[in-house]
Design a protein around this motif. Sequence first.
Motif, PDB file in Angstrom:
ATOM      1  N   VAL A 270     -21.401  -2.581   8.316  1.00 43.64           N
ATOM      2  CA  VAL A 270     -21.727  -3.261   7.054  1.00 43.64           C
ATOM      3  C   VAL A 270     -20.499  -3.979   6.505  1.00 43.64           C
ATOM      4  N   ALA A 271     -19.363  -3.295   6.483  1.00 45.77           N
ATOM      5  CA  ALA A 271     -18.142  -3.919   5.977  1.00 45.77           C
ATOM      6  C   ALA A 271     -17.725  -5.092   6.866  1.00 45.77           C
ATOM      7  N   GLY A 272     -17.820  -4.917   8.172  1.00 51.29           N
ATOM      8  CA  GLY A 272     -17.446  -5.999   9.084  1.00 51.29           C
ATOM      9  C   GLY A 272     -18.354  -7.210   8.955  1.00 51.29           C
ATOM     10  N   LEU A 273     -19.664  -6.971   8.862  1.00 48.60           N
ATOM     11  CA  LEU A 273     -20.598  -8.090   8.690  1.00 48.60           C
ATOM     12  C   LEU A 273     -20.404  -8.790   7.354  1.00 48.60           C
ATOM     13  N   ALA A 274     -20.123  -8.031   6.313  1.00 52.05           N
ATOM     14  CA  ALA A 274     -19.846  -8.650   5.013  1.00 52.05           C
ATOM     15  C   ALA A 274     -18.569  -9.481   5.085  1.00 52.05           C
ATOM     16  N   GLY A 275     -17.571  -8.974   5.787  1.00 53.97           N
ATOM     17  CA  GLY A 275     -16.336  -9.733   5.950  1.00 53.97           C
ATOM     18  C   GLY A 275     -16.552 -11.015   6.722  1.00 53.97           C
ATOM     19  N   LEU A 276     -17.349 -10.944   7.786  1.00 60.06           N
ATOM     20  CA  LEU A 276     -17.663 -12.157   8.540  1.00 60.06           C
ATOM     21  C   LEU A 276     -18.476 -13.143   7.709  1.00 60.06           C
ATOM     22  N   ALA A 277     -19.403 -12.625   6.914  1.00 58.04           N
ATOM     23  CA  ALA A 277     -20.237 -13.498   6.086  1.00 58.04           C
ATOM     24  C   ALA A 277     -19.412 -14.233   5.036  1.00 58.04           C
ATOM     25  N   THR A 278     -18.386 -13.573   4.512  1.00 57.35           N
ATOM     26  CA  THR A 278     -17.578 -14.235   3.477  1.00 57.35           C
ATOM     27  C   THR A 278     -16.776 -15.402   4.048  1.00 57.35           C
ATOM     28  N   LEU A 279     -16.518 -15.379   5.350  1.00 57.56           N
ATOM     29  CA  LEU A 279     -15.750 -16.472   5.951  1.00 57.56           C
ATOM     30  C   LEU A 279     -16.509 -17.796   5.921  1.00 57.56           C
ATOM     31  N   GLY A 280     -17.830 -17.735   5.939  1.00 53.89           N
ATOM     32  CA  GLY A 280     -18.617 -18.959   6.005  1.00 53.89           C
ATOM     33  C   GLY A 280     -19.211 -19.398   4.677  1.00 53.89           C
ATOM     34  N   LEU A 281     -18.931 -18.687   3.611  1.00 52.38           N
ATOM     35  CA  LEU A 281     -19.515 -19.038   2.317  1.00 52.38           C
ATOM     36  C   LEU A 281     -18.680 -20.103   1.610  1.00 52.38           C
ATOM     37  N   PRO A 282     -19.366 -21.025   0.916  1.00 49.85           N
ATOM     38  CA  PRO A 282     -18.647 -22.153   0.325  1.00 49.85           C
ATOM     39  C   PRO A 282     -17.939 -21.858  -0.999  1.00 49.85           C
ATOM     40  N   GLY A 283     -18.530 -21.053  -1.853  1.00 52.79           N
ATOM     41  CA  GLY A 283     -17.961 -20.881  -3.193  1.00 52.79           C
ATOM     42  C   GLY A 283     -17.304 -19.533  -3.396  1.00 52.79           C
ATOM     43  N   THR A 284     -16.409 -19.485  -4.370  1.00 57.54           N
ATOM     44  CA  THR A 284     -15.701 -18.251  -4.679  1.00 57.54           C
ATOM     45  C   THR A 284     -16.658 -17.182  -5.192  1.00 57.54           C
ATOM     46  N   ALA A 285     -17.615 -17.586  -6.014  1.00 51.57           N
ATOM     47  CA  ALA A 285     -18.555 -16.619  -6.582  1.00 51.57           C
ATOM     48  C   ALA A 285     -19.383 -15.955  -5.488  1.00 51.57           C
ATOM     49  N   SER A 286     -19.848 -16.735  -4.536  1.00 54.53           N
ATOM     50  CA  SER A 286     -20.651 -16.156  -3.458  1.00 54.53           C
ATOM     51  C   SER A 286     -19.814 -15.235  -2.571  1.00 54.53           C
ATOM     52  N   VAL A 287     -18.564 -15.590  -2.349  1.00 56.29           N
ATOM     53  CA  VAL A 287     -17.670 -14.737  -1.563  1.00 56.29           C
ATOM     54  C   VAL A 287     -17.462 -13.407  -2.280  1.00 56.29           C
TER      55      VAL A 287
ATOM     56  N   GLY B  29     -18.844  -9.958  -0.796  1.00 57.59           N
ATOM     57  CA  GLY B  29     -17.778  -8.994  -0.539  1.00 57.59           C
ATOM     58  C   GLY B  29     -17.978  -7.706  -1.314  1.00 57.59           C
ATOM     59  N   ALA B  30     -18.360  -7.821  -2.574  1.00 60.50           N
ATOM     60  CA  ALA B  30     -18.579  -6.628  -3.399  1.00 60.50           C
ATOM     61  C   ALA B  30     -19.770  -5.816  -2.897  1.00 60.50           C
ATOM     62  N   VAL B  31     -20.851  -6.505  -2.550  1.00 66.44           N
ATOM     63  CA  VAL B  31     -22.031  -5.803  -2.034  1.00 66.44           C
ATOM     64  C   VAL B  31     -21.697  -5.096  -0.716  1.00 66.44           C
ATOM     65  N   GLY B  32     -20.968  -5.761   0.160  1.00 65.84           N
ATOM     66  CA  GLY B  32     -20.571  -5.143   1.427  1.00 65.84           C
ATOM     67  C   GLY B  32     -19.650  -3.962   1.220  1.00 65.84           C
ATOM     68  N   LEU B  33     -18.715  -4.087   0.291  1.00 62.62           N
ATOM     69  CA  LEU B  33     -17.775  -3.001   0.017  1.00 62.62           C
ATOM     70  C   LEU B  33     -18.491  -1.789  -0.579  1.00 62.62           C
ATOM     71  N   VAL B  34     -19.367  -2.037  -1.542  1.00 64.99           N
ATOM     72  CA  VAL B  34     -20.112  -0.936  -2.161  1.00 64.99           C
ATOM     73  C   VAL B  34     -21.044  -0.284  -1.140  1.00 64.99           C
ATOM     74  N   GLY B  35     -21.696  -1.086  -0.315  1.00 69.14           N
ATOM     75  CA  GLY B  35     -22.582  -0.531   0.716  1.00 69.14           C
ATOM     76  C   GLY B  35     -21.823   0.319   1.717  1.00 69.14           C
ATOM     77  N   ALA B  36     -20.684  -0.181   2.180  1.00 69.69           N
ATOM     78  CA  ALA B  36     -19.879   0.572   3.143  1.00 69.69           C
ATOM     79  C   ALA B  36     -19.357   1.864   2.519  1.00 69.69           C
ATOM     80  N   PHE B  37     -18.899   1.777   1.278  1.00 72.84           N
ATOM     81  CA  PHE B  37     -18.389   2.964   0.596  1.00 72.84           C
ATOM     82  C   PHE B  37     -19.496   3.998   0.414  1.00 72.84           C
ATOM     83  N   GLY B  38     -20.678   3.557   0.025  1.00 66.94           N
ATOM     84  CA  GLY B  38     -21.799   4.473  -0.166  1.00 66.94           C
ATOM     85  C   GLY B  38     -22.214   5.159   1.125  1.00 66.94           C
ATOM     86  N   LEU B  39     -22.302   4.397   2.208  1.00 64.53           N
ATOM     87  CA  LEU B  39     -22.672   4.983   3.500  1.00 64.53           C
ATOM     88  C   LEU B  39     -21.615   5.970   3.997  1.00 64.53           C
ATOM     89  N   ALA B  40     -20.346   5.594   3.870  1.00 63.55           N
ATOM     90  CA  ALA B  40     -19.272   6.475   4.326  1.00 63.55           C
ATOM     91  C   ALA B  40     -19.228   7.756   3.493  1.00 63.55           C
TER      92      ALA B  40
END
Length: 128
Positions: free
Chosen positions: A58-75, A79-90
């Motif tokens: 989840v964290a890796g896919l979120a990190g990869l997804a942020t590389l292709g996003l155009p705006g700061t808000a979307s990144v 990133g926050a959703v991926g971080l929270v998801g990874a933290f919750g699962l771990a």
Amino acid sequence: MLLALGAILAIVGWRGFRGTLSRNRFAGVRTRAALRSEETFRLANRVAGLPNLVAGAVAGLAGLATLGLPGTASVLVVGAVGLVGAFGLATAGNVLGARAAAALPEPEPAGCGGCCGGCTVKQSLCGN
């Protein structure tokens, strides 16, 4: 940052799931119950391995997804959703692993053979 976190979680999760993660001070489930013995550490990390592996993905896919996003808000949102998801699962995996280790019985003390088994100090405690 998410890619590095994902890689670390995935490696720890994979090694824990396979039972090849050795007892250490930094990675894996490190509760008092899990660190009692090699058996409890291995069990705790086998139980926590799959959730940690998925958290790494989840964290890796979120990190990869942020590389292709155009705006700061979307990144920031992805990133926050991926971080929270990874933290919750771990966290969930580590709680399950800690509970599994705590469910194993305490190992017998070495040297005297248990209470009243031949050690003078233990015999006096048992009333013999």
